[in-house]
Enzyme design. Structure first.
Site, PDB file in Angstrom:
ATOM      1  N   LEU A  96       0.826  -1.205   0.000  1.00  0.00           N
ATOM      2  CA  LEU A  96       0.000   0.000   0.000  1.00  0.00           C
ATOM      3  C   LEU A  96       0.860   1.254   0.000  1.00  0.00           C
ATOM      4  CD1 LEU A  96      -2.671  -0.964   2.696  1.00  0.00           C
ATOM      5  CD2 LEU A  96      -2.941  -1.023   0.214  1.00  0.00           C
ATOM      6  N   GLU A 129     -10.143   0.736   8.207  1.00  0.00           N
ATOM      7  CA  GLU A 129      -9.925  -0.421   9.071  1.00  0.00           C
ATOM      8  C   GLU A 129      -8.568  -0.316   9.752  1.00  0.00           C
ATOM      9  OE1 GLU A 129      -8.145  -3.804   6.138  1.00  0.00           O
ATOM     10  OE2 GLU A 129     -10.118  -3.022   5.572  1.00  0.00           O
ATOM     11  N   LYS A 131      -4.870  -1.084  10.680  1.00  0.00           N
ATOM     12  CA  LYS A 131      -3.784  -1.762   9.952  1.00  0.00           C
ATOM     13  C   LYS A 131      -3.046  -2.667  10.934  1.00  0.00           C
ATOM     14  CE  LYS A 131       0.157  -0.917   6.912  1.00  0.00           C
ATOM     15  NZ  LYS A 131       1.086  -1.792   7.667  1.00  0.00           N
ATOM     16  N   ARG A 152       3.365 -13.666   1.798  1.00  0.00           N
ATOM     17  CA  ARG A 152       3.480 -12.698   0.706  1.00  0.00           C
ATOM     18  C   ARG A 152       4.700 -12.984  -0.167  1.00  0.00           C
ATOM     19  NH1 ARG A 152       2.026  -7.262   0.343  1.00  0.00           N
ATOM     20  NH2 ARG A 152       1.655  -7.101   2.588  1.00  0.00           N
ATOM     21  N   LYS A 305      -9.936   2.337   2.007  1.00  0.00           N
ATOM     22  CA  LYS A 305     -10.142   1.700   0.705  1.00  0.00           C
ATOM     23  C   LYS A 305     -11.441   2.213   0.087  1.00  0.00           C
ATOM     24  CE  LYS A 305      -8.036  -2.661   2.277  1.00  0.00           C
ATOM     25  NZ  LYS A 305      -8.291  -4.092   2.577  1.00  0.00           N
ATOM     26  N   CYS A 434      36.461  -3.381  12.206  1.00  0.00           N
ATOM     27  CA  CYS A 434      35.259  -4.204  12.341  1.00  0.00           C
ATOM     28  C   CYS A 434      35.349  -5.081  13.586  1.00  0.00           C
ATOM     29  CB  CYS A 434      35.090  -5.076  11.098  1.00  0.00           C
ATOM     30  SG  CYS A 434      33.763  -6.285  11.218  1.00  0.00           S
ATOM     31  N   CYS A 437      35.699  -8.951  12.410  1.00  0.00           N
ATOM     32  CA  CYS A 437      36.856  -9.554  11.734  1.00  0.00           C
ATOM     33  C   CYS A 437      38.132  -8.729  11.860  1.00  0.00           C
ATOM     34  CB  CYS A 437      36.543  -9.791  10.248  1.00  0.00           C
ATOM     35  SG  CYS A 437      36.422  -8.277   9.262  1.00  0.00           S
TER      36      CYS A 437
END
EC number: 6.5.1.2
Length: 810
Positions: A96, A129, A131, A152, A305, A434, A437
């Site tokens: 949406l 409505e 969500k 989905r 909607k 990092c 690593c």
């Protein structure tokens, strides 16, 4: 979710800068989709995600040629996990559009009326409505009986979770009553109530297992279990709100469909109402927002909607969402607490993500103990373009902060109370290596601003364990080495067992080692499932059968690896997963350089010829660009425009003003130009950067990747294991050779990437936008503006079936 407006588009963005930013945004969105939909472990808030999406759409609007060139442009969700069988949706599951304030809702209503040609006084009904913040699910009923349940996925292909869905109490195995069509696909949301979520986390804690971050993650993780017994042990709920394929219509309005669902035993949300007035819709939104804490389940907005289904059909779809629906998101919820520590998590793409460990506090009914700090600049109080945020207040351990749950997903530290800062506090020192690593962690220079990127990233690349699984998944993917059957489960098994740490390790795999790793992983998972579900140990006969299946699968897997010991150069370059080196850039590199040794030698030479920071900064001054920069370097900055044109760098008033604003005064501008002139890139660098198919952004990413010894060593090891072939050439005799093809809408027989690969293999150029120069548009369901553009320009339009027939003919 936080009510967040889109940022204004930088109108000074050049085409090259737009392409680079568009690529970064597309990558970031796809990674966020994967973490949210596949891993059920989002790393950014809904608000941050919406900002990325809006910026992408802004760039597409300003630079139409970029529209559709990034996979994120039309993506919905994420690719289905390889742990589950796949289900192709008969009707795509789209997403949406979003609104974040009343004005955007009013514009949505006005836009619908304009499209329909209706005046303001013509009654137009909308449903409103809640969500639900859960996991989307499609239920396919055949003759009233549940046949298939699918997530989905990427909107076109989802995961088959039928066995798990049958254990959800709210989902009827057989529809009640009568009157349902032979084929009836019901769509809705799987969720957990607050009380059930708390009970599940209590059990997790008692068992010494990690806690779920929120009900949405818990619901998604519960439904996507390989063992249905685990799903059955968790009290999932379901609300129906939409539909997919129907063999016959069931009502004339959205309201009528929901009423029919209820008579068939499908739960629908009782807070859904219908309105014909925008003010009434917004008043309903306010009531729902005020009541949300007492609903007992998470919602993150209200969905509007168009009620009339005939009007929905007329309105149709645009890109990845319907014109007739809109999600109006909620503002964030906030509380105050103390930062007890700041830790660094390394993301799967190498990003160093700071996380605030908080003194536990309740925000919107949920106990929060962690909050995202986004990036290094956010911790320091500096925005992406160097501007102050929070009035420049940094975030430190011991600070009292305001925490917001943006979109009810990832809490975020929004502000700092300096009056409560401890006297002995110290600024947080962001690591330059990092934590996973030990490789250098760098902030690449953003060519648009001349400043470092907001995110610091690990340069360990192929050898960083935090990135390892994701890098290897990319390496074996269809567009990379395309190793058949090598899914994410196998990759995870190999990493856990220490058998694979870099791509070359795949070509050293041993049958017995691989089998031992697979058996150990299965036994550990089986023990965990038995402990959670209370089931008995499987019989030895079943174990032997599984062992025989393992032997066959492992032999097939090793054969698939062996079959990829010869690989085209462009596929190898793409498979390495170098930032900014997508398929098109990999092909450009393979086309320009004869082989990998030649390319690597050229990279070394280019690294020694890189431009200096002053040259980069001058290029990044708004409205300057490459042509004006070069004239400034050759002719200098004139004190005024009185000098003859051939002796001065011709500057517009805006360019001159921007240079003075950036550097301070005329003397500073001239000093900067002199410094930049001494830092010009050498020819070896420009071989890459001046190539229109490569460009400076991809060049810098390529040089950075190979500057890390671990990466260079990993590539050398890979080249010792495989034979690199010249790039695959397009079929010259194909009727598509030299043609420009555009795909729009949903494809049902193949994915968009597969279709693109087929077209390019036949010699076509695949574009993301339609113009008079386009030769062919392939249109599927949901085709929007590109189809209209094709009709406007008189471009030939064919269906997917027609396209496949043309491909078969060559």
């Amino acid at each position: 979710m936080a009510a967040t407006k889109s940022e204004p588009l930088d109108l000074d963005l050049t085409a090259e800068e737009a392409r680079a930013e568009y690529a970064r945004l597309s990558d970031a969105i796809l990674e966020a989709d994967r973490l949210y939909y596949q891993e059920d472990a989002p790393e950014i808030s809904d608000a941050e995600y919406d900002r990325l999406r809006r910026r992408l759409e802004d760039i597409e609007a300003r630079f139409p040629d970029l529209a559709g060139t990034g996979a994120a442009s039309t993506s919905v969700g994420a690719k289905p996990s390889e742990k589950f069988a796949k289900v192709r949706h008969a009707v795509p599951m789209l997403s949406l559009g979003n609104a974040f304030d009343d004005a955007e809702v009013a514009e949505f209503v006005a836009r619908v009326r304009r499209f329909l040609g209706w005046s303001d006084d013509t009654p137009l009904a909308f449903t409103a409505e809640p969500k639900i913040d859960g996991l989307s699910l499609s239920l396919r009923y055949v003759n009233g009986r549940l046949d298939t349940a699918a997530t989905r996925g990427d909107g076109e292909v989802g995961e088959n979770v039928t066995a798990n869905a049958r254990t959800v109490q709210d989902i009827p195995a057989v529809l009640a009553g009568a009157g349902w069509p032979e084929i009836c696909e019901v769509r809705g949301e799987v969720y957990l109530s607050h009380a059930d979520f708390a009970a599940i986390n209590a059990r997790q804690e008692a068992a010494g297992k990690p806690l779920f971050a929120n009900p949405r993650n818990a619901a998604a993780g519960s439904l996507r279990q390989l063992d249905p017994a685990i799903t059955a042990s968790r009290p999932l709920r379901f609300f129906a709100y939409a539909w997919g394929e129907l063999s016959a219509p069931i009502a004339e309005t959205q309201t009528g469909v929901l009423e029919q669902f209820a008579t068939w035993g499908l739960p629908v949300n009782p807070r859904t109402e219908t309105f014909t007035d925008t003010a009434a819709m917004l008043a309903h939104y306010r009531r729902i927002e005020a009541d949300r804490a007492g609903l007992g389940y998470d919602i993150d907005g209200v969905v509007y909607k168009v009620d009339d289904l005939a009007l929905q059909k007329r309105l149709g779809f645009v890109s990845r969402s319907p014109r007739w629906a809109l999600a109006h998101k909620f503002a964030a919820q906030e509380a105050t607490t103390v930062v007890e520590d700041i830790v660094i998590n390394v993301g799967r793409t190498g990003s160093l993500n700071p996380l605030a460990k908080l003194r536990p506090v309740t925000v919107g009914g949920v106990v929060v103990s962690n909050a995202t700090l986004h990036n290094e600049g956010y911790v320091k109080g500096v925005g992406a373009d160097g501007e102050p945020i929070r009035d420049g207040r940094d975030i430190r351990v011991g600070d009292t902060v305001t925490v917001v749950r943006a979109g009810d997903v990832i809490p975020k530290v929004m502000d700092v109370d300096l009056t409560k800062r401890p006297a002995d506090s110290r600024p947080y020192a962001f690591p330059e290596s990092c934590p996973a690593c030990g490789s250098r962690a760098v902030r690449a220079i953003n060519p648009r601003t001349g400043r470092p990127d907001a995110v610091r990233r690990c340069t360990g690349g192929l050898i960083c364990p935090a990135q390892g699984v994701e890098r290897m998944k990319h390496f074996v993917s269809r567009n990379g080495f395309d190793i058949e059957g090598f899914g994410e489960t196998y990759i995870e098994v190999l990493f856990e067992a220490g058998l694979v740490r870099q791509p070359a390790d795949l070509f050293r795999l041993d049958f017995e080692e691989l089998k031992a790793a697979i058996v150990a992983r299965r036994e550990a998972l089986s023990a965990e499932r038995r402990a959670e579900s209370g089931t008995a140990e499987p019989p030895k006969k079943a174990a032997k059968k599984k062992g025989d299946e393992d032997d066959k699968a492992i032999k097939n897997l090793l054969a698939a690896v062996e079959a990829r010991r010869a690989v085209p150069m462009n596929r190898l370059l793409f498979a390495l997963g170098i930032p900014q080196i997508g398929e098109a850039t990999a092909k450009a590199l393979a086309k320009r350089f004869a082989d990998m040794p030649t390319l690597i030698a050229a990279i070394r030479e280019a690294a020694a010829a890189q431009p200096g920071p002053d040259w980069v900064e001058l290029t990044a001054v708004p409205r300057v660009g490459g042509t004006t920069r070069d004239r400034l370097l050759d002719l200098g900055f004139p004190e005024d425009d009185a000098a003859p044109a051939k002796e001065r760098a011709r500057l517009s008033a805006v360019q001159r003003e921007n240079l003075l604003a950036h550097y301070g005064d005329v003397d500073a501008v001239r000093a900067a130009i002199a410094q930049a002139a001494a830092q010009r890139p050498g020819d070896a660098y420009r071989v890459f950067a001046d190539d229109g198919e490569i460009g400076p952004v991809a060049t810098d990413a390529l040089l950075l990747f190979f500057s890390e010894p671990h990466n260079a060593d990993a590539v050398t090891a890979l080249l010792d294991a495989v034979a690199v072939q010249p790039m695959e050439r397009a079929a010259a005799a194909s009727t598509f050779a030299g043609k420009t093809v555009v795909f729009t809408g949903a494809l049902e027989k193949m994915t968009r990437n597969e279709a693109k690969a087929v077209a390019e293999r036949l010699g076509a150029k695949v574009s993301g936008s339609v113009s008079a120069k386009t030769d062919l548009v392939v249109a599927g369901p949901g085709a929007g503006s590109k189809l209209k553009d094709a009709q406007k320009h008189g471009v030939r339009v064919v269906s997917e079936d027609d396209w496949l027939a043309m491909v078969a003919q060559g």
